[in-house]
Design a protein around this motif. Structure first.
Motif, PDB file in Angstrom:
ATOM      1  N   UNK A 189      14.920  15.646  22.742  1.00 24.29           N
ATOM      2  CA  UNK A 189      14.706  16.541  21.610  1.00 24.29           C
ATOM      3  C   UNK A 189      15.946  16.480  20.728  1.00 24.29           C
ATOM      4  N   UNK A 190      15.748  16.131  19.475  1.00 27.29           N
ATOM      5  CA  UNK A 190      16.856  16.050  18.522  1.00 27.29           C
ATOM      6  C   UNK A 190      17.976  15.150  19.038  1.00 27.29           C
ATOM      7  N   UNK A 191      17.599  14.072  19.719  1.00 27.81           N
ATOM      8  CA  UNK A 191      18.565  13.113  20.207  1.00 27.81           C
ATOM      9  C   UNK A 191      19.254  13.490  21.496  1.00 27.81           C
ATOM     10  N   UNK A 192      18.883  14.623  22.096  1.00 27.44           N
ATOM     11  CA  UNK A 192      19.496  15.054  23.350  1.00 27.44           C
ATOM     12  C   UNK A 192      18.474  14.944  24.479  1.00 27.44           C
ATOM     13  N   UNK A 193      18.888  14.378  25.590  1.00 26.63           N
ATOM     14  CA  UNK A 193      18.002  14.252  26.743  1.00 26.63           C
ATOM     15  C   UNK A 193      17.682  15.636  27.290  1.00 26.63           C
ATOM     16  N   UNK A 194      16.388  15.945  27.421  1.00 29.08           N
ATOM     17  CA  UNK A 194      15.977  17.228  28.003  1.00 29.08           C
ATOM     18  C   UNK A 194      15.220  17.045  29.315  1.00 29.08           C
ATOM     19  N   UNK A 195      14.675  15.848  29.575  1.00 34.23           N
ATOM     20  CA  UNK A 195      13.967  15.577  30.829  1.00 34.23           C
ATOM     21  C   UNK A 195      14.126  14.108  31.173  1.00 34.23           C
ATOM     22  N   UNK A 196      14.930  13.831  32.184  1.00 28.65           N
ATOM     23  CA  UNK A 196      15.153  12.454  32.603  1.00 28.65           C
ATOM     24  C   UNK A 196      14.321  12.097  33.818  1.00 28.65           C
ATOM     25  N   UNK A 197      13.833  10.855  33.840  1.00 29.77           N
ATOM     26  CA  UNK A 197      13.033  10.353  34.965  1.00 29.77           C
ATOM     27  C   UNK A 197      11.877  11.296  35.304  1.00 29.77           C
ATOM     28  N   UNK A 198      11.125  11.665  34.276  1.00 31.24           N
ATOM     29  CA  UNK A 198      10.032  12.627  34.445  1.00 31.24           C
ATOM     30  C   UNK A 198       8.779  11.877  34.887  1.00 31.24           C
ATOM     31  N   UNK A 199       8.304  12.149  36.096  1.00 31.25           N
ATOM     32  CA  UNK A 199       7.143  11.464  36.647  1.00 31.25           C
ATOM     33  C   UNK A 199       5.844  11.972  36.046  1.00 31.25           C
ATOM     34  N   UNK A 200       4.819  11.103  36.093  1.00 29.00           N
ATOM     35  CA  UNK A 200       3.494  11.478  35.583  1.00 29.00           C
ATOM     36  C   UNK A 200       2.989  12.730  36.311  1.00 29.00           C
ATOM     37  N   UNK A 201       2.443  13.651  35.532  1.00 33.07           N
ATOM     38  CA  UNK A 201       1.916  14.882  36.086  1.00 33.07           C
ATOM     39  C   UNK A 201       2.913  16.013  36.198  1.00 33.07           C
ATOM     40  N   UNK A 202       4.185  15.759  35.876  1.00 34.91           N
ATOM     41  CA  UNK A 202       5.201  16.799  35.953  1.00 34.91           C
ATOM     42  C   UNK A 202       5.357  17.487  34.601  1.00 34.91           C
ATOM     43  N   UNK A 203       5.934  18.681  34.624  1.00 33.42           N
ATOM     44  CA  UNK A 203       6.186  19.445  33.405  1.00 33.42           C
ATOM     45  C   UNK A 203       7.567  20.065  33.476  1.00 33.42           C
ATOM     46  N   UNK A 204       8.183  20.246  32.318  1.00 33.56           N
ATOM     47  CA  UNK A 204       9.455  20.951  32.271  1.00 33.56           C
ATOM     48  C   UNK A 204       9.198  22.448  32.374  1.00 33.56           C
ATOM     49  N   UNK A 205      10.261  23.200  32.631  1.00 32.80           N
ATOM     50  CA  UNK A 205      10.196  24.641  32.443  1.00 32.80           C
ATOM     51  C   UNK A 205      10.103  24.907  30.938  1.00 32.80           C
ATOM     52  N   UNK A 206       9.878  26.164  30.579  1.00 32.50           N
ATOM     53  CA  UNK A 206       9.916  26.510  29.163  1.00 32.50           C
ATOM     54  C   UNK A 206      11.340  26.359  28.639  1.00 32.50           C
ATOM     55  N   UNK A 207      11.490  25.559  27.592  1.00 26.56           N
ATOM     56  CA  UNK A 207      12.790  25.335  26.964  1.00 26.56           C
ATOM     57  C   UNK A 207      12.993  26.385  25.889  1.00 26.56           C
ATOM     58  N   UNK A 208      14.158  27.030  25.905  1.00 23.31           N
ATOM     59  CA  UNK A 208      14.472  27.992  24.849  1.00 23.31           C
ATOM     60  C   UNK A 208      15.080  27.277  23.650  1.00 23.31           C
ATOM     61  N   UNK A 209      14.375  27.301  22.522  1.00 24.77           N
ATOM     62  CA  UNK A 209      14.790  26.539  21.339  1.00 24.77           C
ATOM     63  C   UNK A 209      14.850  27.430  20.104  1.00 24.77           C
ATOM     64  N   UNK A 210      15.570  26.929  19.109  1.00 23.76           N
ATOM     65  CA  UNK A 210      15.510  27.524  17.773  1.00 23.76           C
ATOM     66  C   UNK A 210      14.159  27.183  17.160  1.00 23.76           C
ATOM     67  N   UNK A 211      13.601  28.092  16.379  1.00 21.41           N
ATOM     68  CA  UNK A 211      12.271  27.873  15.812  1.00 21.41           C
ATOM     69  C   UNK A 211      12.343  27.179  14.457  1.00 21.41           C
ATOM     70  N   UNK A 212      12.846  25.929  14.491  1.00 20.93           N
ATOM     71  CA  UNK A 212      12.793  25.099  13.296  1.00 20.93           C
ATOM     72  C   UNK A 212      12.247  23.746  13.717  1.00 20.93           C
ATOM     73  N   UNK A 213      12.127  22.829  12.772  1.00 22.31           N
ATOM     74  CA  UNK A 213      11.530  21.533  13.066  1.00 22.31           C
ATOM     75  C   UNK A 213      12.407  20.737  14.018  1.00 22.31           C
ATOM     76  N   UNK A 214      11.793  20.189  15.086  1.00 24.79           N
ATOM     77  CA  UNK A 214      12.491  19.366  16.068  1.00 24.79           C
ATOM     78  C   UNK A 214      11.893  17.976  16.115  1.00 24.79           C
ATOM     79  N   UNK A 215      12.724  17.016  16.465  1.00 26.31           N
ATOM     80  CA  UNK A 215      12.274  15.635  16.628  1.00 26.31           C
ATOM     81  C   UNK A 215      12.177  15.305  18.101  1.00 26.31           C
TER      82      UNK A 215
END
Length: 215
Positions: A189-215
């Motif tokens: 997200x925005x050039x920063x790794x948020x989930x590395x080696x994420x296997x199929x079927x897995x999900x992250x926890x809810x990420x707390x983010x600023x509410x603007x446009x993200x890449x």
């Protein structure tokens, strides 16, 4: 319990079977399950952190092991340094990613390994609590509900909780890997790794983010 707080209650074993040797043989004293338990409360620090970081804390509940342990790398380098038995410990914020972990004896200057844990994937904007407990010798065939004896090898339990979004204009976002054609993903997200080696079927926890446009 205070309002709007976040706590973790760990129910763990504190009293174990004991063997006593004598001239007439070996006597085993084993308390019942109802006599062997305790509860340890942890205050969870879920305040906002920088995007791409993850938060780690630890608690040492592995009775029968050294009074101080560290959680770190197989090389002996500590990540969570000198956790005291049944003592509160602060948090550290580290980059998200995969960490090869081991449990280290912090009472010895040479820092010998007590157990190898293997790779643990830590996703961003998540509080991970690393709990060490003793690995038990289970009493097989005991119908009286008595506990086993403690071993000298600790085990690691890892639990997670979402980090809160920023106070103003914050949002929660989680990412689910549902792309059948790709077994493992790295998510940025925005050039920063948020989930590395994420296997199929897995999900992250809810990420707390600023509410603007993200890449």
């Amino acid at each position: 319990l205070s309002a709007n707080s976040s706590k973790t209650a760990v129910v763990y074993q504190k009293v174990f079977a004991r063997e006593t040797a004598s001239s007439s043989g070996t006597t085993v004293t084993a308390p019942s399950i109802l006599q062997s338990g305790s509860v340890y409360f942890i205050d969870d620090d879920r305040s906002p952190i920088m995007l791409g970081k993850t938060r780690l804390t630890g608690v040492h509940l592995a009775l029968g092991n050294p009074g101080r342990i560290s959680i770190g790398y197989p090389s002996g380098e500590a990540l969570l340094y000198q956790l005291g038995l049944e003592q509160p410990y602060g948090t550290i914020d580290v980059p998200a990613g995969a960490y090869p972990l081991a449990i280290i004896n912090a009472d010895e200057p040479s820092s010998p390994l007590l157990a190898r844990v293997g790779d643990q994937n830590f996703y961003a904007n998540t509080l991970y609590t690393l709990i060490t407990v003793p690995d038990l010798q289970i009493r097989t065939g005991d119908t009286a509900g008595r506990v086993g004896s403690v071993s000298s090898t600790p085990r690691l339990i890892v639990i997670q909780a979402p980090i809160e979004p920023p106070q103003e204009n914050g949002l929660r976002l989680r990412v689910v890997h549902a792309a059948h054609s790709t077994a493992v993903l790295d998510v940025y997200l925005d050039g920063r790794l948020v989930a590395g080696r994420m296997n199929f079927g897995r999900a992250t926890e809810y990420l707390g983010l600023e509410s603007y446009s993200h890449t």
